[in-house]
Scaffold this active site. Structure first.
Site, PDB file in Angstrom:
ATOM      1  CG  ASP A 147      40.527  40.826  96.746  1.00 53.04           C
ATOM      2  OD1 ASP A 147      40.085  41.823  96.175  1.00 53.04           O
ATOM      3  OD2 ASP A 147      41.568  40.826  97.426  1.00 53.04           O
TER       4      ASP A 147
ATOM      5  CG  ASP B 264      45.385  44.401  93.830  1.00 58.27           C
ATOM      6  OD1 ASP B 264      46.051  43.789  92.990  1.00 58.27           O
ATOM      7  OD2 ASP B 264      44.943  45.542  93.658  1.00 58.27           O
TER       8      ASP B 264
HETATM    9  P1  B16 Z   1      42.605  50.840  91.402  1.00 50.42           P
HETATM   10  P2  B16 Z   1      41.227  44.341  95.295  1.00 50.42           P
HETATM   11  C1  B16 Z   1      41.836  46.953  95.404  1.00 50.42           C
HETATM   12  O1  B16 Z   1      41.931  45.712  94.756  1.00 50.42           O
HETATM   13  C2  B16 Z   1      43.109  47.244  96.192  1.00 50.42           C
HETATM   14  O2  B16 Z   1      43.227  46.324  97.269  1.00 50.42           O
HETATM   15  C3  B16 Z   1      43.039  48.643  96.745  1.00 50.42           C
HETATM   16  O3  B16 Z   1      44.230  48.945  97.453  1.00 50.42           O
HETATM   17  C4  B16 Z   1      42.841  49.641  95.586  1.00 50.42           C
HETATM   18  O4  B16 Z   1      42.739  50.969  96.074  1.00 50.42           O
HETATM   19  C5  B16 Z   1      41.576  49.262  94.817  1.00 50.42           C
HETATM   20  O5  B16 Z   1      41.691  47.929  94.355  1.00 50.42           O
HETATM   21  C6  B16 Z   1      41.337  50.166  93.630  1.00 50.42           C
HETATM   22  O6  B16 Z   1      42.372  49.971  92.728  1.00 50.42           O
HETATM   23  O7  B16 Z   1      43.129  52.176  91.811  1.00 50.42           O
HETATM   24  O8  B16 Z   1      43.585  50.000  90.624  1.00 50.42           O
HETATM   25  O9  B16 Z   1      41.265  50.951  90.687  1.00 50.42           O
HETATM   26  O10 B16 Z   1      41.935  43.997  96.565  1.00 50.42           O
HETATM   27  O11 B16 Z   1      39.745  44.637  95.470  1.00 50.42           O
HETATM   28  O12 B16 Z   1      41.521  43.387  94.163  1.00 50.42           O
HETATM   29 MG    MG Z   2      42.434  42.496  98.207  1.00 45.72          MG
END
Ligand code: B16
Ligand code: MG
Length: 212
Positions: free
Chosen positions: A9, A11
């Site tokens: 993953d 974030d």
């Molecule tokens: P975006 P991950 C996720 O990343 C985030 O944890 C989540 O908070 C966010 O809403 C989602 O990506 C979508 O992100 O708006 O940049 O497309 O933890 O799956 O790497």
């Molecule tokens: Mg994450």
């Protein structure tokens, strides 16, 4: 474990953009007079952009919003978020994460990203990891978000490996559930580790070197 690949993953595992998500959603929510705080922000971890907006709009009591209005709110948040992301640099990649990734690669493991974020390529570029991973599966190539396993199944497919040959590394409970639903073994850090959502619940990223 006969692991040949590791799917990370982004974030909350490789880097931390929580605060930027918080600031961007906060500005959008304040603009429409909707209450939003860090506790609500914690519920957005690993959740897709539109599903995050739905969670924020639980506190909204105005006239019903059309799909086009919701798309425009999400786009506004994303513009603010991307301008905050552009402040990131390779200094936002910790030595612990980089050295661990390098050590896993030196063991002959294939490395992939499995992130819900449509901004994953931009974030990887900002932190100096563009071109580093053997495969990237992210919000741009999936139609179902975590806890659906699609993002990890695609990552394994891109690596040419079966789920049983890959370890998923996650910080979000929804992400750990996605890994298990796809038939992957799961190692967790952060919130998901505290909730004991993984098969391996680690206190730090470098502990992967003991798991693998
Ligand atoms: P975006 P991950 C996720 O990343 C985030 O944890 C989540 O908070 C966010 O809403 C989602 O990506 C979508 O992100 O708006 O940049 O497309 O933890 O799956 O790497
Ligand atoms: Mg994450």
């Amino acid at each position: 474990m006969n692991v040949k690949g590791v799917i990370f993953d982004l974030d909350g595992v490789i880097c931390f953009t929580d605060e930027y998500h918080y600031l961007a959603w906060k500005e959008m929510a304040d603009g429409m007079g909707v209450y939003f705080d860090r506790e609500i922000n914690n519920r957005l971890r690993g959740v897709s952009r539109m599903a995050s907006l739905d969670i924020i709009l639980e506190r909204y009591s105005g006239p019903a919003l059309t799909d086009a209005e919701k798309e425009s709110l999400a786009a506004k948040k994303n513009d603010i978020y991307r301008s905050l992301l552009s402040r990131m640099s390779p200094a936002d990649l910790s030595d612990e994460v980089k050295l661990t990734l390098d050590a896993l690669r030196a063991k002959g493991l294939k490395l992939a990203i499995g992130s819900s974020s449509k901004n994953a390529p931009f974030i990887l570029e900002r932190i100096g990891l563009a071109g580093y991973f053997d495969a990237i599966s992210d919000g741009n190539n999936i139609s179902r978000s975590k806890p659906d396993p699609e993002v990890f199944l695609k990552a394994a497919e891109f690596l040419g490996l079966a789920p049983a040959e890959c370890l998923v590394v996650e910080d979000a409970i929804a992400g750990a559930e996605a890994g298990h639903a796809g038939g992957f073994e799961v190692a967790c850090v952060g919130d998901a580790s505290e909730a004991k959502a993984g098969d391996h619940n680690m206190s730090c990223f470098a502990q992967l070197l003991e798991v693998l």
